[in-house]
Each structure stands twice: as structure tokens, then as C-alpha cells.
Write a protein that holds these residues in place. Sequence first.
Motif, short mmCIF file in Angstrom:
data_model
loop_
_atom_site.label_atom_id
_atom_site.label_comp_id
_atom_site.label_asym_id
_atom_site.label_seq_id
_atom_site.Cartn_x
_atom_site.Cartn_y
_atom_site.Cartn_z
N VAL A 36 0.87 -1.18 0.00
CA VAL A 36 0.00 0.00 0.00
C VAL A 36 0.91 1.22 0.00
CG1 VAL A 36 -1.83 1.25 1.21
CG2 VAL A 36 -1.78 -1.25 1.29
N SER A 37 1.09 1.80 -1.17
CA SER A 37 2.07 2.89 -1.29
C SER A 37 1.50 4.27 -0.97
CB SER A 37 2.67 2.91 -2.70
OG SER A 37 1.65 3.14 -3.65
N ARG A 38 0.18 4.37 -0.90
CA ARG A 38 -0.46 5.63 -0.52
C ARG A 38 -1.68 5.28 0.30
NH1 ARG A 38 -4.65 8.71 -1.37
NH2 ARG A 38 -5.54 7.34 -2.93
N CYS A 39 -1.84 6.02 1.41
CA CYS A 39 -2.97 5.76 2.28
C CYS A 39 -3.39 7.06 2.92
CB CYS A 39 -2.58 4.73 3.34
SG CYS A 39 -3.96 4.10 4.30
N GLN A 40 -4.69 7.32 2.91
CA GLN A 40 -5.21 8.56 3.47
C GLN A 40 -6.52 8.27 4.18
OE1 GLN A 40 -5.68 11.58 0.50
NE2 GLN A 40 -6.33 13.12 1.97
N SER A 41 -6.62 8.73 5.45
CA SER A 41 -7.85 8.57 6.22
C SER A 41 -7.72 9.34 7.52
CB SER A 41 -8.09 7.08 6.54
OG SER A 41 -9.26 6.92 7.32
N THR A 42 -8.86 9.64 8.11
CA THR A 42 -8.89 10.19 9.47
C THR A 42 -8.80 9.07 10.49
OG1 THR A 42 -11.28 10.02 9.71
CG2 THR A 42 -10.41 12.06 8.72
N LEU A 43 -9.04 7.84 10.06
CA LEU A 43 -9.11 6.63 10.88
C LEU A 43 -10.30 6.63 11.84
CD1 LEU A 43 -5.34 5.90 11.64
CD2 LEU A 43 -6.81 4.89 9.87
N GLN A 44 -11.22 7.54 11.65
CA GLN A 44 -12.41 7.59 12.50
C GLN A 44 -13.50 6.69 11.91
OE1 GLN A 44 -12.32 9.18 15.55
NE2 GLN A 44 -10.20 9.20 14.83
N PRO A 45 -14.15 5.88 12.75
CA PRO A 45 -15.22 4.99 12.25
C PRO A 45 -16.25 5.75 11.42
CG PRO A 45 -14.67 4.41 14.50
CD PRO A 45 -13.92 5.69 14.19
N GLY A 46 -16.56 5.16 10.28
CA GLY A 46 -17.50 5.75 9.33
C GLY A 46 -16.83 6.51 8.21
N ASP A 47 -15.57 6.92 8.42
CA ASP A 47 -14.84 7.68 7.41
C ASP A 47 -14.15 6.74 6.42
OD1 ASP A 47 -15.65 10.03 8.55
OD2 ASP A 47 -13.68 10.57 9.36
N PRO A 48 -13.88 7.23 5.20
CA PRO A 48 -13.19 6.39 4.21
C PRO A 48 -11.71 6.24 4.52
CG PRO A 48 -13.58 8.57 3.30
CD PRO A 48 -14.25 8.53 4.65
N ILE A 49 -11.14 5.20 3.97
CA ILE A 49 -9.69 5.02 3.91
C ILE A 49 -9.38 4.78 2.44
CG2 ILE A 49 -9.88 2.57 4.57
CD1 ILE A 49 -7.04 2.91 5.86
N ALA A 76 -9.70 -1.04 12.18
CA ALA A 76 -10.25 -2.00 11.23
C ALA A 76 -11.02 -1.26 10.15
CB ALA A 76 -11.18 -2.98 11.94
N TYR A 77 -11.13 -1.91 8.99
CA TYR A 77 -11.91 -1.33 7.90
C TYR A 77 -12.48 -2.42 7.01
CZ TYR A 77 -7.29 -1.57 5.57
OH TYR A 77 -6.07 -1.97 5.08
N ARG A 78 -13.47 -2.04 6.21
CA ARG A 78 -14.15 -2.97 5.30
C ARG A 78 -14.40 -2.30 3.96
NH1 ARG A 78 -16.68 -7.23 7.54
NH2 ARG A 78 -16.86 -7.29 9.80
N MET A 79 -14.50 -3.14 2.94
CA MET A 79 -14.96 -2.64 1.66
C MET A 79 -16.48 -2.47 1.75
SD MET A 79 -14.81 -6.11 -0.69
CE MET A 79 -16.03 -5.73 -1.94
N LYS A 80 -17.05 -1.66 0.87
CA LYS A 80 -18.50 -1.59 0.78
C LYS A 80 -18.95 -2.92 0.18
CE LYS A 80 -22.17 1.23 -1.13
NZ LYS A 80 -22.51 2.40 -1.94
#
Length: 151
Positions: A36-49, A76-80
Motif C-alpha cells: 500500500v504505497s499511498r494511504c489517506q484517512s482520518t481513521l475515525q469509524p465511518g470515514d473512508p480510507i 479496522a476497515y471494510r470494503m462496501k
Amino acid sequence: MATFVYEENLHIDAPAAIVWEVITDLPRYGEWNPFVSRCQSTLQPGDPIDMTVHLMARPQQQREWITDYDDGHGFAYRMKPVPLGALSSARWHDIRPDGEGRCRYQSHFELRGWMMPVVRGLLGARLRAGFAGMNAAVKQRAEALWAQRQR
């Protein structure tokens, strides 16, 4: 329901706080992460990564959704999910102290759904290699940062 799971538990010779720093310093992923060479998120539940993932010949842009965040311990995260239960995924990182200056890092990924056998057949080996490379890089980066800070 059939499930494809890739899980790895690593003992890392660095404190949990250092491993946490490595996996949550998303802007630096490109410096050390081969998967994963680029990653962006707030890491808050409900927000995208949003990630750039190296799974195929060309990097793929991927958006998933943060489901859990436990400061200092994991996220943790999930795909739609794909409609009709065709495919869903779950991914989590978990860090726990394991003695002085050491910790245990658990990396978990799973795919479920009736399309999972097709995805596993096409991408299973690449997913395993990608996560294994990322996990080894987490360990290497955390141990190097810890060694550097010990000087």
C-alpha cells in the motif's frame, strides 16, 4: 459461507507505541510499504480510507470504510459490500505489548461471499504475498525506528 483468510501474528522487537506510530502514519506508507504505497484517512469509524494498492501490474485505487478504532491498539476497515452478498471484506491491525520493548502485531484480512472463490482463484496468491510483504515491512520499520531511538 466460504471465507478466505490471511492472518499473521508477528513478535516485534519494538514497543507497541512504535508499531502504532508506523501503521497510523499514513502519509509515510510510500516510504516503507511495498503493498500500500499511498494511504489517506482520518481513521475515525465511518470515514473512508483511500489506498493505492499494488496487487496487479498497475496500482489500483481502493476506497474502504473505517469500522473500528482503538487508540494505540488497532483499527479496522471494510470494503462496501457487493450487492446480494456477492463479496465483502474485513481487515484489521491489532497491537499488544509483549514484554519490555516488544509487542505482538496481528494482521488479519478476510473475504466472504459467493464470489470469494473466484477472487481467491484470481488474486489469492497476490493477496497473500502483498500482506506478507507489508507485515514484514511493518516489523522492519518499527524495529529500525526503535533501534535508532535507542542510540
